[in-house]
Design a protein around this motif. Sequence first.
Motif, PDB file in Angstrom:
ATOM      1  N   LYS A 276      -4.383 -80.069  69.945  1.00  0.00           N
ATOM      2  CA  LYS A 276      -3.135 -79.389  69.836  1.00  0.00           C
ATOM      3  C   LYS A 276      -2.436 -79.802  71.000  1.00  0.00           C
ATOM      4  O   LYS A 276      -2.863 -79.697  72.094  1.00  0.00           O
ATOM      5  CB  LYS A 276      -3.473 -78.032  69.962  1.00  0.00           C
ATOM      6  CG  LYS A 276      -2.111 -77.229  69.754  1.00  0.00           C
ATOM      7  CD  LYS A 276      -2.520 -75.616  69.795  1.00  0.00           C
ATOM      8  CE  LYS A 276      -1.289 -74.894  69.843  1.00  0.00           C
ATOM      9  NZ  LYS A 276      -1.615 -73.282  69.889  1.00  0.00           N
ATOM     10  N   GLU A 278       1.043 -79.358  73.161  1.00  0.00           N
ATOM     11  CA  GLU A 278       2.063 -78.558  73.531  1.00  0.00           C
ATOM     12  C   GLU A 278       2.949 -79.066  74.698  1.00  0.00           C
ATOM     13  O   GLU A 278       2.523 -79.656  75.733  1.00  0.00           O
ATOM     14  CB  GLU A 278       1.649 -77.295  73.765  1.00  0.00           C
ATOM     15  CG  GLU A 278       0.814 -76.515  72.846  1.00  0.00           C
ATOM     16  CD  GLU A 278       0.326 -75.337  73.129  1.00  0.00           C
ATOM     17  OE1 GLU A 278       0.854 -74.142  73.265  1.00  0.00           O
ATOM     18  OE2 GLU A 278      -1.111 -75.438  73.952  1.00  0.00           O
ATOM     19  N   MET A 280       6.321 -77.939  77.176  1.00  0.00           N
ATOM     20  CA  MET A 280       7.044 -76.992  77.780  1.00  0.00           C
ATOM     21  C   MET A 280       7.543 -77.301  79.126  1.00  0.00           C
ATOM     22  O   MET A 280       7.610 -78.277  79.677  1.00  0.00           O
ATOM     23  CB  MET A 280       5.754 -76.004  78.135  1.00  0.00           C
ATOM     24  CG  MET A 280       4.580 -76.173  79.144  1.00  0.00           C
ATOM     25  SD  MET A 280       3.141 -75.351  78.976  1.00  0.00           S
ATOM     26  CE  MET A 280       2.539 -75.830  77.419  1.00  0.00           C
ATOM     27  N   GLU A 294      11.708 -80.109  79.574  1.00  0.00           N
ATOM     28  CA  GLU A 294      10.344 -80.134  78.918  1.00  0.00           C
ATOM     29  C   GLU A 294       9.278 -81.358  79.357  1.00  0.00           C
ATOM     30  O   GLU A 294       9.113 -82.177  78.471  1.00  0.00           O
ATOM     31  CB  GLU A 294      10.281 -79.681  77.560  1.00  0.00           C
ATOM     32  CG  GLU A 294      11.067 -78.438  77.241  1.00  0.00           C
ATOM     33  CD  GLU A 294      10.975 -78.035  75.684  1.00  0.00           C
ATOM     34  OE1 GLU A 294      10.761 -78.706  75.032  1.00  0.00           O
ATOM     35  OE2 GLU A 294      11.030 -76.796  75.576  1.00  0.00           O
ATOM     36  N   ARG A 298       0.327 -79.833  77.601  1.00  0.00           N
ATOM     37  CA  ARG A 298      -0.817 -79.176  77.561  1.00  0.00           C
ATOM     38  C   ARG A 298      -1.596 -79.779  76.286  1.00  0.00           C
ATOM     39  O   ARG A 298      -1.141 -79.586  75.441  1.00  0.00           O
ATOM     40  CB  ARG A 298      -0.832 -77.549  77.460  1.00  0.00           C
ATOM     41  CG  ARG A 298      -2.118 -76.845  77.408  1.00  0.00           C
ATOM     42  CD  ARG A 298      -2.146 -75.402  77.481  1.00  0.00           C
ATOM     43  NE  ARG A 298      -1.237 -74.861  76.783  1.00  0.00           N
ATOM     44  CZ  ARG A 298      -0.529 -73.717  77.104  1.00  0.00           C
ATOM     45  NH1 ARG A 298      -0.496 -73.124  78.160  1.00  0.00           N
ATOM     46  NH2 ARG A 298       0.285 -73.149  76.095  1.00  0.00           N
ATOM     47  N   THR A 300      -5.268 -79.352  74.015  1.00  0.00           N
ATOM     48  CA  THR A 300      -6.107 -78.499  73.621  1.00  0.00           C
ATOM     49  C   THR A 300      -7.220 -78.975  72.714  1.00  0.00           C
ATOM     50  O   THR A 300      -6.692 -79.197  71.612  1.00  0.00           O
ATOM     51  CB  THR A 300      -5.789 -77.101  73.342  1.00  0.00           C
ATOM     52  OG1 THR A 300      -4.930 -76.317  74.222  1.00  0.00           O
ATOM     53  CG2 THR A 300      -7.077 -75.962  73.073  1.00  0.00           C
ATOM     54  N   SER A 307      -8.977 -77.344  77.395  1.00  0.00           N
ATOM     55  CA  SER A 307      -7.694 -77.371  77.593  1.00  0.00           C
ATOM     56  C   SER A 307      -7.286 -78.244  79.049  1.00  0.00           C
ATOM     57  O   SER A 307      -7.932 -77.713  79.922  1.00  0.00           O
ATOM     58  CB  SER A 307      -7.084 -75.940  77.680  1.00  0.00           C
ATOM     59  OG  SER A 307      -5.716 -75.777  77.759  1.00  0.00           O
ATOM     60  N   SER A 309      -3.578 -79.164  81.258  1.00  0.00           N
ATOM     61  CA  SER A 309      -2.367 -79.120  81.366  1.00  0.00           C
ATOM     62  C   SER A 309      -1.964 -79.928  82.587  1.00  0.00           C
ATOM     63  O   SER A 309      -2.799 -80.451  83.941  1.00  0.00           O
ATOM     64  CB  SER A 309      -2.083 -77.515  81.851  1.00  0.00           C
ATOM     65  OG  SER A 309      -2.424 -76.735  80.974  1.00  0.00           O
TER      66      SER A 309
END
Length: 413
Positions: A276, A278, A280, A294, A298, A300, A307, A309
């Motif tokens: 996954k 992401e 941010m 952004e 991250r 996962t 995970s 980051s």
Amino acid sequence: MFRAAIRLNFRVRSSRPPIRLASTASKPPAQSQNLDVVQQLEKDASRILTVVRRRVEERDTLLKEDADSQGSSAAHIQRAKTLKELEPLHQAWTRWTEARNSFSETTTLLDDPDPDIRVLAAEERASLTEVLSEHVKTVFPSLLVPPSTTKHFSAIVELKSGVGGDEAALFVADVLKMYMRLASARGFRVETVSISQLEGSKGSGGGIKEAIIEVQGEGSYDVFRWESGVHRVQRVPATESQGRVHTSTITVMVLPTSDAPEETEADFKIDEKDVKIEVMRARGAGGQHVNRTESAVRLTHIPTGISVSMQDSRSQHSNRAKAWQILRARLLDRKLQEEQTERRDNRRSIIKGADRSEKIRTYNFPQNRVTDHRIGLTIPNLDSVMEGEELEYVIDELQKDHEESVMADLLNE
């Protein structure tokens, strides 16, 4: 271990003065006496000789299979690789066999009527005995320990402060410098992946809360892998007015990685559907960029929950690449740990210090000593360890201990 036992038994037997009897009729033949020396050596080393003989027979079987097969299938490639690895052991076994046969032939000359022949035979026998003994004590053990399967990996080293607040963060900075010196001494290149400075702590003086570096170069993972675990430091903090010794801890985790992505993928392939992703806005100090761009990423891994980051760079592309690198390294490390656990369960082999929750080393500044608890080694020169010089010695001793454990495991199969 077995080496010490062999060495002790052989020296005791070889240094024992001959028994002189009045009656020559009761004196055993020289040939029988001399054969007893090698027979005892073979008895003491029976387990290691059995393992060597088994591996040589395995090599002969593979050689026959390789001659009967054609093409470049995966099985053929694996056979060729195994044959190459077993060739030095086969050559050593050939030398052993030839020396053993020559020893038997030479001892028959010890009863020769010609005194010159007896002298030459005795000298040759002593030389052959030394060759046979050296093979049992040194040559065979060094060749039986399998080559490292991780020697082509570079290392990702993660350092995190633990118990001790500012003092732990200061020690992270000290250990990071120690690793930089070690890498330089071994000819490796170090690249900083991320560093999180300790903020808001009065008098922190350059403490580091968390740092990740990549140590690049073939064999770097095999060097740094022994650093995984909890490191404890005992010293008087600069802010301590009463002179009391404080105990702090940091955690080090060493992960395997590869400069060539295809090598890493060969060892552990990640299905991107299982990850996954992401993006941010970055958080923390950094001005307007932190709030408006952004760039933080991250990742996962859904099956394992691991995970990662990353927000060190202003470039989302750069953060994404670094995050993927760390994720691959953590998953590959997980795979290696699972394989190690399986080997330990199946063969009752223990690699000391593999448990990362275990306290592996204590740095005692007031007493100027460093103790590695896995092998009970104490270095009475803490400064030399922190400079990287004695740290190399500690790592070499850990490697030797590992090889001896592997050797003992082979003998117990």
